[in-house]
Motif scaffolding. Structure first.
Motif, PDB file in Angstrom:
ATOM      1  N   ALA A 178      -8.616  -1.176  17.183  1.00  0.00           N
ATOM      2  CA  ALA A 178      -7.276  -0.695  16.834  1.00  0.00           C
ATOM      3  C   ALA A 178      -6.442  -1.801  16.200  1.00  0.00           C
ATOM      4  O   ALA A 178      -5.716  -1.577  15.221  1.00  0.00           O
ATOM      5  N   ALA A 179      -6.525  -3.013  16.753  1.00  0.00           N
ATOM      6  CA  ALA A 179      -5.776  -4.138  16.189  1.00  0.00           C
ATOM      7  C   ALA A 179      -6.220  -4.423  14.762  1.00  0.00           C
ATOM      8  O   ALA A 179      -5.391  -4.650  13.867  1.00  0.00           O
ATOM      9  N   GLU A 180      -7.529  -4.409  14.524  1.00  0.00           N
ATOM     10  CA  GLU A 180      -8.037  -4.654  13.181  1.00  0.00           C
ATOM     11  C   GLU A 180      -7.630  -3.534  12.224  1.00  0.00           C
ATOM     12  O   GLU A 180      -7.355  -3.784  11.045  1.00  0.00           O
ATOM     13  N   ALA A 181      -7.577  -2.307  12.726  1.00  0.00           N
ATOM     14  CA  ALA A 181      -7.171  -1.180  11.880  1.00  0.00           C
ATOM     15  C   ALA A 181      -5.715  -1.328  11.443  1.00  0.00           C
ATOM     16  O   ALA A 181      -5.376  -1.079  10.279  1.00  0.00           O
ATOM     17  N   TYR A 182      -4.844  -1.741  12.370  1.00  0.00           N
ATOM     18  CA  TYR A 182      -3.442  -1.947  12.012  1.00  0.00           C
ATOM     19  C   TYR A 182      -3.308  -3.065  10.981  1.00  0.00           C
ATOM     20  O   TYR A 182      -2.506  -2.975  10.042  1.00  0.00           O
ATOM     21  N   ALA A 183      -4.082  -4.152  11.148  1.00  0.00           N
ATOM     22  CA  ALA A 183      -4.016  -5.261  10.197  1.00  0.00           C
ATOM     23  C   ALA A 183      -4.458  -4.814   8.808  1.00  0.00           C
ATOM     24  O   ALA A 183      -3.835  -5.169   7.796  1.00  0.00           O
ATOM     25  N   SER A 184      -5.521  -4.026   8.734  1.00  0.00           N
ATOM     26  CA  SER A 184      -5.992  -3.532   7.439  1.00  0.00           C
ATOM     27  C   SER A 184      -4.981  -2.582   6.808  1.00  0.00           C
ATOM     28  O   SER A 184      -4.790  -2.584   5.584  1.00  0.00           O
ATOM     29  N   THR A 185      -4.333  -1.783   7.643  1.00  0.00           N
ATOM     30  CA  THR A 185      -3.298  -0.894   7.115  1.00  0.00           C
ATOM     31  C   THR A 185      -2.153  -1.683   6.501  1.00  0.00           C
ATOM     32  O   THR A 185      -1.644  -1.344   5.420  1.00  0.00           O
ATOM     33  N   GLU A 186      -1.739  -2.752   7.185  1.00  0.00           N
ATOM     34  CA  GLU A 186      -0.641  -3.577   6.688  1.00  0.00           C
ATOM     35  C   GLU A 186      -0.980  -4.194   5.334  1.00  0.00           C
ATOM     36  O   GLU A 186      -0.169  -4.175   4.404  1.00  0.00           O
ATOM     37  N   VAL A 187      -2.173  -4.762   5.216  1.00  0.00           N
ATOM     38  CA  VAL A 187      -2.509  -5.451   3.966  1.00  0.00           C
ATOM     39  C   VAL A 187      -2.697  -4.456   2.826  1.00  0.00           C
ATOM     40  O   VAL A 187      -2.278  -4.727   1.683  1.00  0.00           O
ATOM     41  N   ILE A 188      -3.253  -3.292   3.090  1.00  0.00           N
ATOM     42  CA  ILE A 188      -3.445  -2.311   2.017  1.00  0.00           C
ATOM     43  C   ILE A 188      -2.107  -1.752   1.555  1.00  0.00           C
ATOM     44  O   ILE A 188      -1.875  -1.570   0.353  1.00  0.00           O
ATOM     45  N   GLU A 189      -1.198  -1.483   2.486  1.00  0.00           N
ATOM     46  CA  GLU A 189       0.125  -0.997   2.087  1.00  0.00           C
ATOM     47  C   GLU A 189       0.865  -2.035   1.251  1.00  0.00           C
ATOM     48  O   GLU A 189       1.527  -1.699   0.258  1.00  0.00           O
ATOM     49  N   ALA A 190       0.751  -3.313   1.630  1.00  0.00           N
ATOM     50  CA  ALA A 190       1.383  -4.367   0.845  1.00  0.00           C
ATOM     51  C   ALA A 190       0.760  -4.466  -0.539  1.00  0.00           C
ATOM     52  O   ALA A 190       1.464  -4.666  -1.545  1.00  0.00           O
ATOM     53  N   CYS A 191      -0.560  -4.317  -0.629  1.00  0.00           N
ATOM     54  CA  CYS A 191      -1.235  -4.354  -1.923  1.00  0.00           C
ATOM     55  C   CYS A 191      -0.813  -3.196  -2.810  1.00  0.00           C
ATOM     56  O   CYS A 191      -0.628  -3.363  -4.027  1.00  0.00           O
ATOM     57  N   HIS A 192      -0.654  -2.016  -2.245  1.00  0.00           N
ATOM     58  CA  HIS A 192      -0.207  -0.857  -3.028  1.00  0.00           C
ATOM     59  C   HIS A 192       1.193  -1.079  -3.580  1.00  0.00           C
ATOM     60  O   HIS A 192       1.484  -0.711  -4.732  1.00  0.00           O
ATOM     61  N   TRP A 193       2.052  -1.682  -2.777  1.00  0.00           N
ATOM     62  CA  TRP A 193       3.417  -1.956  -3.243  1.00  0.00           C
ATOM     63  C   TRP A 193       3.395  -2.973  -4.386  1.00  0.00           C
ATOM     64  O   TRP A 193       4.081  -2.805  -5.405  1.00  0.00           O
ATOM     65  N   ILE A 194       2.582  -4.010  -4.247  1.00  0.00           N
ATOM     66  CA  ILE A 194       2.473  -5.026  -5.296  1.00  0.00           C
ATOM     67  C   ILE A 194       1.915  -4.403  -6.578  1.00  0.00           C
ATOM     68  O   ILE A 194       2.370  -4.710  -7.684  1.00  0.00           O
ATOM     69  N   ARG A 195       0.939  -3.519  -6.437  1.00  0.00           N
ATOM     70  CA  ARG A 195       0.375  -2.859  -7.617  1.00  0.00           C
ATOM     71  C   ARG A 195       1.425  -2.048  -8.353  1.00  0.00           C
ATOM     72  O   ARG A 195       1.461  -2.043  -9.597  1.00  0.00           O
ATOM     73  N   GLN A 196       2.281  -1.383  -7.620  1.00  0.00           N
ATOM     74  CA  GLN A 196       3.324  -0.586  -8.264  1.00  0.00           C
ATOM     75  C   GLN A 196       4.295  -1.487  -9.024  1.00  0.00           C
ATOM     76  O   GLN A 196       4.704  -1.172 -10.153  1.00  0.00           O
ATOM     77  N   VAL A 197       4.649  -2.617  -8.423  1.00  0.00           N
ATOM     78  CA  VAL A 197       5.559  -3.559  -9.088  1.00  0.00           C
ATOM     79  C   VAL A 197       4.919  -4.116 -10.357  1.00  0.00           C
ATOM     80  O   VAL A 197       5.563  -4.219 -11.409  1.00  0.00           O
ATOM     81  N   LEU A 198       3.646  -4.494 -10.277  1.00  0.00           N
ATOM     82  CA  LEU A 198       2.954  -5.028 -11.452  1.00  0.00           C
ATOM     83  C   LEU A 198       2.878  -3.996 -12.565  1.00  0.00           C
ATOM     84  O   LEU A 198       3.022  -4.322 -13.746  1.00  0.00           O
TER      85      LEU A 198
END
Length: 268
Positions: free
Chosen positions: A116-136
């Motif tokens: 569960a901890a690893e799943a939350y960490a992966s969710t955080e990084v993917i959401e941040a990557c999606h936001w960065i992709r939108q900005v780019l």
């Protein structure tokens, strides 16, 4: 985080103890300061011309440490960079990458297992990557008149910018590709479903497994050697040193990303 990546975990740990600090917390803060002094030459470098923004990919490493913080809470962290070829950065060579963002924070929910901890960490990084992709995407396809529909930008971002997310939890990368019934925890099923939706083919995002010794975000979740993080931020390569000889007198194996920096100790 508004600090160097190699100091993020220490700074986050100190910030949480400001309201109820003890002598042990002060001692820990001193060790963090000492580590900063010992690595005073560490820098965040943005080399010119190594990444072509029009062809750049977003690479993100997400990791967690289960129940290692006060109140049986878990710590998670992520590191994100830009690169044209993911093979260099995922292999430990950051000379052709640009650091974008990193974070070290406590998972708000008390999780019941490492998965569960690893799943939350992966969710955080993917959401941040999606936001960065939108900005780019908005930067690449800027419309001075503001007449470009937001939906068209989103569709274009999915087509032009790929995201590679990395986790050192092999069971998580396997679980995301399975049916949700494989997970007994109902809350974890929701998180796994979110990851599955985020990495579905239309999203142009993948979640890949890497061994722990290649996990860049590992030092964002616990007290340990920060050589890999310093190398990533400086757009370089982590130094290698030969481990101590074994009992048979044979030299030890060379370990990826090790160096001789002092490791501050967190108070009990």
């Amino acid at each position: 985080d508004q600090t160097r990546p190699d100091l993020s975990f220490g700074a986050n740990s100190c910030a949480r103890r400001v309201a109820s600090a003890t002598v042990a917390d002060l001692s820990f803060a001193n060790t963090v300061v000492q580590a900063a002094h010992q690595n005073r030459d560490a820098a965040i470098v943005f080399p010119r011309g190594v990444v072509m923004i029009d062809r750049a990919m977003i690479l993100g490493w997400g990791d967690s440490s289960f129940a290692n913080m006060e109140g049986v809470k878990s710590q998670c962290g992520y590191y994100i960079c830009l690169a044209n070829d993911p093979g260099f950065a995922s292999g430990g060579d950051f000379r052709k990458s640009l650091a974008l963002c990193w974070a070290s924070t406590t998972i708000k929910r008390v999780v019941r297992a490492t998965l569960a901890a690893e799943a939350y960490a992966s969710t955080e990084v993917i959401e941040a990557c999606h936001w960065i992709r939108q900005v780019l995407t908005e930067l690449r396809h800027f419309d001075a008149n503001g007449r470009r529909p937001l939906r068209s930008l989103e569709d274009r971002s999915l087509q032009t910018c790929r995201i590679n997310a990395y986790s050192d939890a092999h069971n998580l990368t396997q679980t995301v590709g399975k049916d949700t019934g494989a997970v007994q925890d109902k809350r974890l099923r929701i998180v796994v479903t979110m990851l599955r939706d985020s990495t579905a083919p239309p999203q142009n995002t993948t979640l890949e497994w890497v061994p722990t010794w290649k996990m860049v975000a590992d030092a964002l979740t616990k007290i340990m050697d920060t050589g890999v993080l310093r190398a990533a931020a400086a757009a370089g390569r982590p130094r290698r040193r030969r481990a101590a000889q074994s009992a048979t007198g044979q030299p030890g194996q060379r370990r990826w990303g090790e160096d001789t920096a002092r490791r501050p100790r967190r108070p009990p």
